[in-house]
Design an enzyme around this catalytic site. Sequence first.
Site, short mmCIF file in Angstrom:
data_model
loop_
_atom_site.label_atom_id
_atom_site.label_comp_id
_atom_site.label_asym_id
_atom_site.label_seq_id
_atom_site.Cartn_x
_atom_site.Cartn_y
_atom_site.Cartn_z
N GLN A 8 -24.41 -16.29 -0.12
CA GLN A 8 -24.50 -15.79 1.25
C GLN A 8 -23.17 -15.13 1.68
O GLN A 8 -23.15 -14.28 2.56
CB GLN A 8 -24.85 -16.95 2.19
CG GLN A 8 -25.11 -16.54 3.62
CD GLN A 8 -25.86 -17.64 4.37
OE1 GLN A 8 -27.03 -17.85 4.14
NE2 GLN A 8 -25.18 -18.34 5.26
N TYR B 267 -29.73 -19.23 -8.15
CA TYR B 267 -29.19 -18.96 -6.82
C TYR B 267 -28.39 -20.15 -6.29
O TYR B 267 -28.79 -21.30 -6.44
CB TYR B 267 -30.33 -18.66 -5.82
CG TYR B 267 -29.81 -18.45 -4.41
CD1 TYR B 267 -29.35 -17.20 -4.01
CD2 TYR B 267 -29.73 -19.51 -3.50
CE1 TYR B 267 -28.83 -17.01 -2.74
CE2 TYR B 267 -29.20 -19.33 -2.23
CZ TYR B 267 -28.75 -18.07 -1.85
OH TYR B 267 -28.23 -17.89 -0.60
N GLU C 242 -1.49 6.79 7.18
CA GLU C 242 -0.88 5.45 7.08
C GLU C 242 -1.95 4.37 7.14
O GLU C 242 -1.92 3.38 6.41
CB GLU C 242 0.13 5.23 8.22
CG GLU C 242 1.42 6.02 8.05
CD GLU C 242 2.31 5.89 9.27
OE1 GLU C 242 2.77 4.78 9.56
OE2 GLU C 242 2.52 6.91 9.96
N HIS D 7 9.17 10.47 -11.24
CA HIS D 7 10.13 9.51 -10.65
C HIS D 7 10.54 9.92 -9.23
O HIS D 7 11.62 9.58 -8.77
CB HIS D 7 11.38 9.35 -11.52
CG HIS D 7 11.09 9.20 -12.98
ND1 HIS D 7 10.87 7.97 -13.58
CD2 HIS D 7 10.91 10.13 -13.97
CE1 HIS D 7 10.61 8.15 -14.86
NE2 HIS D 7 10.61 9.45 -15.13
N LYS E 57 8.58 11.92 18.54
CA LYS E 57 7.81 11.49 17.36
C LYS E 57 6.40 12.04 17.30
O LYS E 57 5.69 12.10 18.30
CB LYS E 57 7.75 9.95 17.28
CG LYS E 57 9.05 9.28 16.96
CD LYS E 57 9.63 9.64 15.58
CE LYS E 57 8.81 9.04 14.45
NZ LYS E 57 8.98 7.60 14.35
N ASN F 145 3.52 10.96 14.59
CA ASN F 145 3.35 10.09 13.42
C ASN F 145 2.03 10.33 12.70
O ASN F 145 1.00 10.49 13.33
CB ASN F 145 3.40 8.62 13.87
CG ASN F 145 4.75 8.27 14.48
OD1 ASN F 145 5.77 8.80 14.08
ND2 ASN F 145 4.72 7.39 15.46
N SER G 289 5.02 8.17 19.78
CA SER G 289 5.70 6.88 19.93
C SER G 289 5.87 6.59 21.41
O SER G 289 6.09 7.50 22.21
CB SER G 289 7.08 6.97 19.26
OG SER G 289 7.96 6.03 19.81
N SER H 159 -26.53 -17.17 8.66
CA SER H 159 -25.95 -15.87 8.29
C SER H 159 -26.45 -14.75 9.20
O SER H 159 -26.06 -13.60 9.05
CB SER H 159 -26.29 -15.53 6.84
OG SER H 159 -27.69 -15.60 6.62
#
Length: 462
Positions: A325, A320, A293, A159, A286, A288, A280, A26
């Site tokens: 892990q 355990y 997002e 709505h 554009k 964005n 874009s 790990s």
Amino acid sequence: MSQEEKPWGGRFTEATDAFVETFTASVSFDARLYHYDIQGSIAHANMLGATGIISDEERASIVAGLETIHKEIDEGAFEWQVGLEDVHMNIESRLVALIGDTGKKLHTGRSRNDQVATDIRLYLRAEVDGLLGKTRTLGDALLDLADRYADTIMPGFTHLQTAQPITFGHHLLAWHEMLRRDAGRLADCRERLNVLPLGAAALAGTTFPIDRDQVAAELGFSGPSENSLDSVSDRDFIIEFCAAASIMMMHFSRWSEELVLWMSEPFSFVDLPDRFCTGSSIMPQKKNPDVPELIRGKTGRVFGHLTATLTLMKGQPLAYNKDNQEDKEPLFDAVDTLSDTLTALIGLIPAIEARPDNMRRAAGGGFATATDLADYLVRSGVAFRDAHDIVGRTVSYAITEQKDLHELSLDELRQFHQGIQADVFDVLTLEGSVAARRHFGGTAPDQVRAAVARARVLYSVD
Ligand code: ARG
């Protein structure tokens, strides 16, 4: 790595399969816990010294060695070895290399099982404190914005249809309430995770005369955990964190969805500065809203970590198991994702620019003051159900006339109920509508300002 070099190699007669060595290791991800691992080990060594389980010289040598190792790791001079499996054995083995046989005494009365449980709690406690700090900064930013837009009228939706006019400040305060509860969940989670597992050893405790209260006090835990089996086994505090983080991300995702909608051309309710947007590669016009997002998108991975950690735990018998892990990568990613999202929002929220004209225009359409007209009729003695029906017919008439309610003449309105007087136009305006909702928790500008003030007092006392 040969078995002689492994801290647990004694009972083994053949080397670990090369794939199994990597499969079970790990260190590639738990190396991140080194600070807390060393902090826990120093507290353990101090206790071993104070109780006479080791001598004070041995204690001092171990602590000095651990501090050297901390520095080596900080400076990138530490050589992590996959053959040594995890952060704990990498550090312990380096300690023995640095200070000799005394280093082999550090693990007295301890197991990696209670060690790792301690490390994660220390780590998560520090992270939760950082997240709570960021949450507060974000909360302050929301309050500032709500105050700035306390009078700004926008449509409220149900709505996603225009329902009633509200103030933008009131809408932002709804976000703030979500955030306030989210902070409460994080604080609750911190409270429950803040107990010391060390002393549980592998599962059954230890035969040495340890002092768990001393270790708990040195590490800032509220006290030692009650049950050794539970201490090394349960990861419910990780699940609880992932649940709190999921709910928080779900809220941020909702805010983001609204920002994306409001940024779209048909809404045009808000603008975000160019520095939070991208363009874009094909459409030159554009701009964005990538940041909201992405926040909406990243929410899914945090939900995934909640499901992963719940599933990880559900089939485990006490105490355990190596399954545990697998708790770290989901936890680390949940912490990182939430932390980055908060950083993004701390930048984004104060930069939101409302476009009040567009909000107002949208609030004016859709007969948003129809309920106000019904309430007006109720005040003149009409029962609410009858008022609802009268206004329904008035709206239907207005639709055929292609007018809004406040554009109808008094005579036109009186066709539907004789009790309507000239003062009706006060309630049909957007300002009249929001100002009338002036009770505790309402959308009136005065109430928004009062709610902001109450929230600020709350922040200043905790
Ligand atoms: N790397 C292990 C973990 O993350 C540490 C505890 C291992 N204990 C053991 N007995 N194998 O859970």
